[in-house]
Design an enzyme around this catalytic site. Sequence first.
Site, short mmCIF file in Angstrom:
data_model
loop_
_atom_site.label_atom_id
_atom_site.label_comp_id
_atom_site.label_asym_id
_atom_site.label_seq_id
_atom_site.Cartn_x
_atom_site.Cartn_y
_atom_site.Cartn_z
CG HIS A 1 -0.17 -0.01 2.52
ND1 HIS A 1 0.43 1.12 3.06
CD2 HIS A 1 0.10 -1.02 3.39
CE1 HIS A 1 1.02 0.80 4.19
NE2 HIS A 1 0.85 -0.49 4.42
CD GLU B 1 2.48 -5.74 7.81
OE1 GLU B 1 2.75 -6.94 7.64
OE2 GLU B 1 3.08 -4.81 7.24
#
Length: 202
Positions: free
Chosen positions: A9, A79
Amino acid sequence: MNRLLIVRHGESEWNAVRRLQGHADIELLQHGRNQALALRATVQALSPELVATSDLKRARDTAILLGFDDAEPLNDLREHDVGDWTGQAIKDIQTLNGDAYVKWRAGLFTPPGGESWAEFQARTKGAILRLAEKTSNTLLVVAHGGVVRALLETFLDLTPRRTIPVGTASLTVLRCNNGNHADMRLELFNYSPTGPRLDAPD
């Protein structure tokens, strides 16, 4: 699946101040949005047939900025869960317990309340293998730096202590040799159209 594209990202609010994010749902900065837009043409040119994203906002918004509004959100692409370290400044962790941080970064230490590296690897590998069954062509995953490192170890035996932090809004590409997921080759690592970032935040 014959090729796996992995995008980290764009830069988030906590990336900018170097705080560990883990599962915290942190927004992209405008700079991070611009990074994603800069990468868009490169990713579009690779024509992914199937697109999935972490369900965390910073990854979902990056996928949208890349032109994939319909990317499938998956929590298994989140994550690495860093437990009690979530939201802490990296420099503070290093000051208080630098050895633990080094070991965590190498996949050898689990922060209190966090997810072990083995659990994280198994989670992300499972997500990719399930997605791979849905396409014989190119799969794009928009996720996180830890996910990139986990997948590099899973499919290339490249341990996290052997890789630098992955740049925000960067592209990594793995190719399946003859469609064999057990025989992946690294085609591209940490690519950004604005140039390499060698001091990227974890």
